[in-house]
Scaffold this active site. Sequence first.
Site, PDB file in Angstrom:
ATOM      1  N   SER A 225       0.835  -1.198   0.000  1.00 17.30           N
ATOM      2  CA  SER A 225       0.000   0.000   0.000  1.00 17.30           C
ATOM      3  C   SER A 225       0.870   1.248   0.000  1.00 17.30           C
ATOM      4  CB  SER A 225      -0.936  -0.008   1.217  1.00 17.30           C
ATOM      5  OG  SER A 225      -0.210  -0.236   2.419  1.00 17.30           O
TER       6      SER A 225
ATOM      7  N   ASP B 124      -1.920  15.510  15.298  1.00 14.59           N
ATOM      8  CA  ASP B 124      -0.943  16.396  15.924  1.00 14.59           C
ATOM      9  C   ASP B 124      -1.549  17.752  16.252  1.00 14.59           C
ATOM     10  OD1 ASP B 124       1.096  14.494  15.627  1.00 14.59           O
ATOM     11  OD2 ASP B 124       1.473  15.154  13.559  1.00 14.59           O
TER      12      ASP B 124
ATOM     13  N   HIS C 192       3.682  -0.830   3.835  1.00 11.39           N
ATOM     14  CA  HIS C 192       2.989   0.431   3.550  1.00 11.39           C
ATOM     15  C   HIS C 192       4.055   1.495   3.285  1.00 11.39           C
ATOM     16  CE1 HIS C 192      -0.391   3.242   3.706  1.00 11.39           C
ATOM     17  NE2 HIS C 192       0.332   4.040   4.466  1.00 11.39           N
TER      18      HIS C 192
ATOM     19  N   PHE D 267      12.087  14.373  10.001  1.00 12.67           N
ATOM     20  CA  PHE D 267      10.945  13.488  10.235  1.00 12.67           C
ATOM     21  C   PHE D 267      11.224  12.540  11.400  1.00 12.67           C
ATOM     22  CE2 PHE D 267       9.458  13.612   5.499  1.00 12.67           C
ATOM     23  CZ  PHE D 267       8.938  14.868   5.707  1.00 12.67           C
TER      24      PHE D 267
ATOM     25  N   GLU E 265       0.968   5.671   0.752  1.00 13.34           N
ATOM     26  CA  GLU E 265       0.370   6.813   1.440  1.00 13.34           C
ATOM     27  C   GLU E 265       0.694   8.103   0.693  1.00 13.34           C
ATOM     28  OE1 GLU E 265       0.214   6.966   5.744  1.00 13.34           O
ATOM     29  OE2 GLU E 265       1.293   8.891   5.648  1.00 13.34           O
TER      30      GLU E 265
END
Length: 292
Positions: free
Chosen positions: A15, A109, A271, A221, A17
């Site tokens: 998958s 967040d 993913h 990140f 994102e």
Amino acid sequence: MKISQLLRDNKRSISFEFFPPKTPEGEEALFKTIKELEFINPTFVSVTYGAGGTTRERTIRVVKRIHTETSLTVMAHQTCIGHTRNEIKEILQQYRNIGVQNILALRGDIPQGQEESFVFPPDGCRYASELVEFIRNSFGDYFSIGVAAYPEGHPESPDLETDLKFFKKKVDAGAEFAITQMFFDNRYFYNFMEELQKIGVDVPVIPGIMPITNFKQIRKFADMCGATIPRFLIEKLQPVADKPEEVEKIGIEFAVRQCEDLLKNGVKGLHFYTLNKSKATIKIYQQIKDLI
């Protein structure tokens, strides 16, 4: 189709994102990326939701376009922070009206700069477990609900044991599968899965893979989400930090090895955090496809 059913039916899932772009040009570039990745026939794709609901309309629009203009199964990220329950219900009803059946339920967040001053809506959900419960109570079994998992623990959790208890609450509330935050050391993932077994949690947990294509960006990140970048990888990337092609080559090689190890150890799927680009993801897929 429901992702929970697809995960039961498929031997392995793959998958991708995406995030909702800020401009019409960015949106068209995203759909070009989606078309480039469509040949892989992913099990599903997902669309993120900005901090504090800042991308609400853009997320809804991109989800609708993927659902109506492509053959892909799409999952909408839905956060609860900054929303009343009525607002959340209204958004989810829009998805139900067009036939979207998959939601990734997240706390979300706090918007940057508002960490000290942010006020939760009195009629909102403060935690992802409350959001999962609210979706189940409001829509029954219509939605297949996924949640986030943190192999190294959520940055706000005091320790992994506490974080595991919160994860179990999400599953007990009705979550059917999970996708992990990015990680670069598979030992954290394997340890996390062992700990879940000990507390009786048995839902599919899909590892989240972030191909490294920009060293400075990935360090940012990683700092934000608490992901550990192995020392040996930092030492390989630092000398070429200003050479994008070299960084991408090293990043792809590392991701391929990481994915091979995960697949050989029986993960349910992978993913990919694509950052709305296809090149690195396609290169990784081409080298691991025989294991999927």
